[in-house]
Write a protein that holds these residues in place. Sequence first.
Motif, PDB file in Angstrom:
ATOM      1  N   ASP A 277       9.339 -27.783 -16.086  1.00  0.00           N
ATOM      2  CA  ASP A 277       8.299 -27.730 -15.383  1.00  0.00           C
ATOM      3  C   ASP A 277       7.204 -27.388 -16.319  1.00  0.00           C
ATOM      4  OD1 ASP A 277       9.666 -27.975 -13.044  1.00  0.00           O
ATOM      5  OD2 ASP A 277       9.604 -25.779 -12.282  1.00  0.00           O
ATOM      6  N   LEU A 278       7.281 -26.585 -17.014  1.00  0.00           N
ATOM      7  CA  LEU A 278       6.207 -26.333 -18.226  1.00  0.00           C
ATOM      8  C   LEU A 278       6.006 -27.590 -18.960  1.00  0.00           C
ATOM      9  CD1 LEU A 278       4.196 -24.409 -19.572  1.00  0.00           C
ATOM     10  CD2 LEU A 278       5.939 -23.687 -20.864  1.00  0.00           C
ATOM     11  N   ILE A 279       7.080 -28.135 -19.485  1.00  0.00           N
ATOM     12  CA  ILE A 279       6.709 -29.576 -20.035  1.00  0.00           C
ATOM     13  C   ILE A 279       6.014 -30.187 -19.315  1.00  0.00           C
ATOM     14  CG2 ILE A 279       7.817 -31.530 -21.358  1.00  0.00           C
ATOM     15  CD1 ILE A 279      10.170 -29.323 -21.848  1.00  0.00           C
ATOM     16  N   ALA A 280       5.937 -30.673 -18.099  1.00  0.00           N
ATOM     17  CA  ALA A 280       5.458 -31.573 -17.181  1.00  0.00           C
ATOM     18  C   ALA A 280       3.926 -31.158 -17.160  1.00  0.00           C
ATOM     19  CB  ALA A 280       6.209 -31.691 -15.747  1.00  0.00           C
ATOM     20  N   LEU A 281       3.749 -29.979 -16.839  1.00  0.00           N
ATOM     21  CA  LEU A 281       2.351 -29.593 -16.811  1.00  0.00           C
ATOM     22  C   LEU A 281       1.493 -29.346 -17.938  1.00  0.00           C
ATOM     23  CD1 LEU A 281       3.600 -26.442 -14.407  1.00  0.00           C
ATOM     24  CD2 LEU A 281       2.033 -28.663 -13.693  1.00  0.00           C
ATOM     25  N   ALA A 282       2.155 -29.243 -19.067  1.00  0.00           N
ATOM     26  CA  ALA A 282       1.536 -29.023 -20.323  1.00  0.00           C
ATOM     27  C   ALA A 282       0.334 -30.175 -20.507  1.00  0.00           C
ATOM     28  CB  ALA A 282       2.523 -29.290 -21.414  1.00  0.00           C
ATOM     29  N   PRO A 283       0.616 -31.338 -20.547  1.00  0.00           N
ATOM     30  CA  PRO A 283      -0.482 -32.182 -20.555  1.00  0.00           C
ATOM     31  C   PRO A 283      -1.761 -32.057 -19.710  1.00  0.00           C
ATOM     32  CG  PRO A 283       1.428 -33.568 -20.409  1.00  0.00           C
ATOM     33  CD  PRO A 283       1.745 -32.038 -20.058  1.00  0.00           C
ATOM     34  N   GLU A 284      -1.665 -31.326 -18.692  1.00  0.00           N
ATOM     35  CA  GLU A 284      -2.930 -31.032 -17.895  1.00  0.00           C
ATOM     36  C   GLU A 284      -3.690 -29.908 -18.167  1.00  0.00           C
ATOM     37  OE1 GLU A 284      -2.046 -31.288 -13.363  1.00  0.00           O
ATOM     38  OE2 GLU A 284       0.075 -32.069 -13.991  1.00  0.00           O
ATOM     39  N   LEU A 285      -2.987 -28.961 -19.231  1.00  0.00           N
ATOM     40  CA  LEU A 285      -3.589 -27.762 -19.772  1.00  0.00           C
ATOM     41  C   LEU A 285      -4.796 -28.190 -20.844  1.00  0.00           C
ATOM     42  CD1 LEU A 285      -0.539 -25.360 -20.026  1.00  0.00           C
ATOM     43  CD2 LEU A 285      -2.377 -25.333 -18.092  1.00  0.00           C
ATOM     44  N   THR A 286      -5.843 -28.086 -20.373  1.00  0.00           N
ATOM     45  CA  THR A 286      -7.102 -28.513 -21.452  1.00  0.00           C
ATOM     46  C   THR A 286      -7.340 -27.398 -22.561  1.00  0.00           C
ATOM     47  OG1 THR A 286      -8.744 -27.243 -20.037  1.00  0.00           O
ATOM     48  CG2 THR A 286      -8.420 -29.629 -19.542  1.00  0.00           C
ATOM     49  N   ASN A 287      -6.707 -26.243 -22.235  1.00  0.00           N
ATOM     50  CA  ASN A 287      -7.027 -25.248 -23.270  1.00  0.00           C
ATOM     51  C   ASN A 287      -5.719 -25.438 -24.153  1.00  0.00           C
ATOM     52  OD1 ASN A 287      -6.912 -22.957 -24.816  1.00  0.00           O
ATOM     53  ND2 ASN A 287      -8.090 -21.773 -23.322  1.00  0.00           N
ATOM     54  N   THR A 288      -5.642 -25.924 -25.340  1.00  0.00           N
ATOM     55  CA  THR A 288      -4.643 -26.280 -26.088  1.00  0.00           C
ATOM     56  C   THR A 288      -3.997 -24.965 -26.670  1.00  0.00           C
ATOM     57  OG1 THR A 288      -5.840 -27.100 -27.973  1.00  0.00           O
ATOM     58  CG2 THR A 288      -5.227 -28.557 -26.545  1.00  0.00           C
ATOM     59  N   SER A 289      -4.870 -23.961 -27.032  1.00  0.00           N
ATOM     60  CA  SER A 289      -4.175 -22.737 -27.686  1.00  0.00           C
ATOM     61  C   SER A 289      -3.267 -22.119 -26.571  1.00  0.00           C
ATOM     62  CB  SER A 289      -5.338 -21.979 -28.117  1.00  0.00           C
ATOM     63  OG  SER A 289      -6.217 -21.523 -27.183  1.00  0.00           O
ATOM     64  N   TYR A 290      -3.917 -22.140 -25.186  1.00  0.00           N
ATOM     65  CA  TYR A 290      -3.246 -21.360 -24.270  1.00  0.00           C
ATOM     66  C   TYR A 290      -2.110 -22.084 -23.717  1.00  0.00           C
ATOM     67  CZ  TYR A 290      -2.313 -19.083 -19.731  1.00  0.00           C
ATOM     68  OH  TYR A 290      -1.762 -18.433 -18.482  1.00  0.00           O
ATOM     69  N   ARG A 291      -1.938 -23.519 -23.757  1.00  0.00           N
ATOM     70  CA  ARG A 291      -0.827 -24.211 -23.784  1.00  0.00           C
ATOM     71  C   ARG A 291       0.199 -23.720 -24.837  1.00  0.00           C
ATOM     72  NH1 ARG A 291      -1.400 -29.877 -26.104  1.00  0.00           N
ATOM     73  NH2 ARG A 291      -1.152 -28.648 -27.927  1.00  0.00           N
ATOM     74  N   ASP A 292      -0.179 -23.921 -25.791  1.00  0.00           N
ATOM     75  CA  ASP A 292       0.637 -23.465 -26.971  1.00  0.00           C
ATOM     76  C   ASP A 292       1.300 -22.076 -26.936  1.00  0.00           C
ATOM     77  OD1 ASP A 292       0.212 -25.887 -27.867  1.00  0.00           O
ATOM     78  OD2 ASP A 292      -0.914 -25.435 -29.524  1.00  0.00           O
ATOM     79  N   LEU A 293       0.597 -21.083 -26.671  1.00  0.00           N
ATOM     80  CA  LEU A 293       1.235 -19.656 -26.426  1.00  0.00           C
ATOM     81  C   LEU A 293       2.007 -19.752 -25.025  1.00  0.00           C
ATOM     82  CD1 LEU A 293       0.739 -16.761 -26.850  1.00  0.00           C
ATOM     83  CD2 LEU A 293      -1.066 -16.673 -25.153  1.00  0.00           C
ATOM     84  N   LEU A 294       1.794 -20.638 -24.207  1.00  0.00           N
ATOM     85  CA  LEU A 294       2.852 -20.681 -22.990  1.00  0.00           C
ATOM     86  C   LEU A 294       4.176 -21.122 -23.568  1.00  0.00           C
ATOM     87  CD1 LEU A 294       0.526 -21.567 -19.812  1.00  0.00           C
ATOM     88  CD2 LEU A 294       1.560 -19.276 -20.394  1.00  0.00           C
ATOM     89  N   ILE A 295       4.159 -22.130 -23.947  1.00  0.00           N
ATOM     90  CA  ILE A 295       5.275 -22.876 -24.758  1.00  0.00           C
ATOM     91  C   ILE A 295       5.969 -21.900 -25.513  1.00  0.00           C
ATOM     92  CG2 ILE A 295       6.167 -24.506 -26.202  1.00  0.00           C
ATOM     93  CD1 ILE A 295       3.727 -26.487 -25.258  1.00  0.00           C
ATOM     94  N   ASP A 296       5.223 -21.085 -26.524  1.00  0.00           N
ATOM     95  CA  ASP A 296       6.019 -20.191 -27.493  1.00  0.00           C
ATOM     96  C   ASP A 296       6.934 -19.160 -26.546  1.00  0.00           C
ATOM     97  OD1 ASP A 296       5.323 -21.450 -29.579  1.00  0.00           O
ATOM     98  OD2 ASP A 296       3.385 -20.297 -30.154  1.00  0.00           O
ATOM     99  N   TYR A 297       6.097 -18.563 -25.446  1.00  0.00           N
ATOM    100  CA  TYR A 297       6.850 -17.623 -24.583  1.00  0.00           C
ATOM    101  C   TYR A 297       8.200 -18.210 -23.954  1.00  0.00           C
ATOM    102  CZ  TYR A 297       2.963 -14.262 -24.509  1.00  0.00           C
ATOM    103  OH  TYR A 297       2.127 -12.904 -24.904  1.00  0.00           O
ATOM    104  N   ALA A 298       7.867 -19.366 -23.477  1.00  0.00           N
ATOM    105  CA  ALA A 298       8.863 -20.048 -22.742  1.00  0.00           C
ATOM    106  C   ALA A 298      10.050 -20.286 -23.714  1.00  0.00           C
ATOM    107  CB  ALA A 298       8.241 -21.204 -21.915  1.00  0.00           C
ATOM    108  N   CYS A 299       9.947 -20.912 -24.742  1.00  0.00           N
ATOM    109  CA  CYS A 299      10.949 -21.220 -25.692  1.00  0.00           C
ATOM    110  C   CYS A 299      11.869 -20.200 -26.308  1.00  0.00           C
ATOM    111  CB  CYS A 299      10.398 -22.093 -26.770  1.00  0.00           C
ATOM    112  SG  CYS A 299       9.759 -23.716 -26.463  1.00  0.00           S
ATOM    113  N   ALA A 300      11.300 -18.877 -26.189  1.00  0.00           N
ATOM    114  CA  ALA A 300      11.832 -17.817 -26.421  1.00  0.00           C
ATOM    115  C   ALA A 300      12.876 -17.427 -25.287  1.00  0.00           C
ATOM    116  CB  ALA A 300      10.899 -16.575 -26.934  1.00  0.00           C
ATOM    117  N   GLY A 301      12.928 -18.123 -24.254  1.00  0.00           N
ATOM    118  CA  GLY A 301      13.758 -17.462 -23.021  1.00  0.00           C
ATOM    119  C   GLY A 301      15.385 -17.682 -23.703  1.00  0.00           C
ATOM    120  N   PRO A 302      16.004 -16.671 -22.906  1.00  0.00           N
ATOM    121  CA  PRO A 302      17.472 -16.519 -23.416  1.00  0.00           C
ATOM    122  C   PRO A 302      18.110 -17.611 -23.058  1.00  0.00           C
ATOM    123  CG  PRO A 302      16.960 -15.176 -21.420  1.00  0.00           C
ATOM    124  CD  PRO A 302      15.811 -15.554 -21.880  1.00  0.00           C
ATOM    125  N   GLY A 303      19.067 -18.209 -24.025  1.00  0.00           N
ATOM    126  CA  GLY A 303      20.146 -19.142 -23.563  1.00  0.00           C
ATOM    127  C   GLY A 303      19.662 -20.552 -23.324  1.00  0.00           C
TER     128      GLY A 303
END
Length: 327
Positions: free
Chosen positions: A286-312
Amino acid sequence: MSNRSVTAGVALAGVMAHCGGSPVRAVEYLVGAIASAPAAPEPYAALAELWRERRSELKEGLEGDGSLSTVPAQAYFLFLDGDMDDAVMTLGSVTGVRPDVAWGAAPWFGDAGLLGAVSAQALAEACLRTLDYGRVLDSDEMRERFAPWFHALDVVSERSPVPESLASMARLPRACGRHDLAFALCDRADAVDRVMWTEVTRAGTWRAMGDLDQAATAFIRALALEPDNWSLHLDLADLRAEQGDFAAAVSHAEQGLAHASDEVSLRAARAAYRARLTGSSDNLRDLIALAPELTNTSYRDLLIDYACAGPGLPGTLVAEARRTRES
């Protein structure tokens, strides 16, 4: 060196103004002299004389000129004409571009007539303009350069304590590391009326100081004043994530979506924090699909970093998510 620069600039301006040259070019020389010694009175005296004698030519020549070589003079001309609001806002724009010059040391900026007439709203807008370019202002040198601004904030906020304006004003001293003044402006606003923006400003100040618990408390007070404000729920979600409490981050994002179900930043935050909390591949997709719509790229990247640290999470899906940072 500064005194020689002032003398030379004023002399060259006199030549350009009175010996068949261009009055606009004279203004440029005088602005150069001001930049070398902003508190020196001589360039302003020369500008005032030019404005008296060559006003029509200057108005025509400066129309639409937004260059740094003339705008400080245009701010002064507005002051001479009694337009204190536009004078201060124009100086704020100049300061945002070149905060390394103490433009606020101009004698006219500390003038009692100006400080007694400029509106709180205009001074607040001027403060925001000083921050437009994201310059680093938290240093002893910058605090010294901005001392005239801090004085103006104190005088105008006491004379005209408009809560929303004071909350905006407080962002400048906060950026300069004058947290005491930022809090004082918020307290002065509260004495008139408690509004959401004051608490948001407090939260940002506590956050800048590294006290996330106090920041969260201020955001909660802001929510009590405007419980249907989705952006406050997002602020709290992001703050809880910064604290490592991803369950609370998910909860606040979902509460925000109850008020703004289509808001993409809330949807992305919920997906990111769920992925981080549970290791859900669906939420990361879901986040990957929404990422192109986030105009604040630094915020987008922060969310991706959080998500990618999820377990397993699958390595291939994590790699796909990280590639969105490059698109």
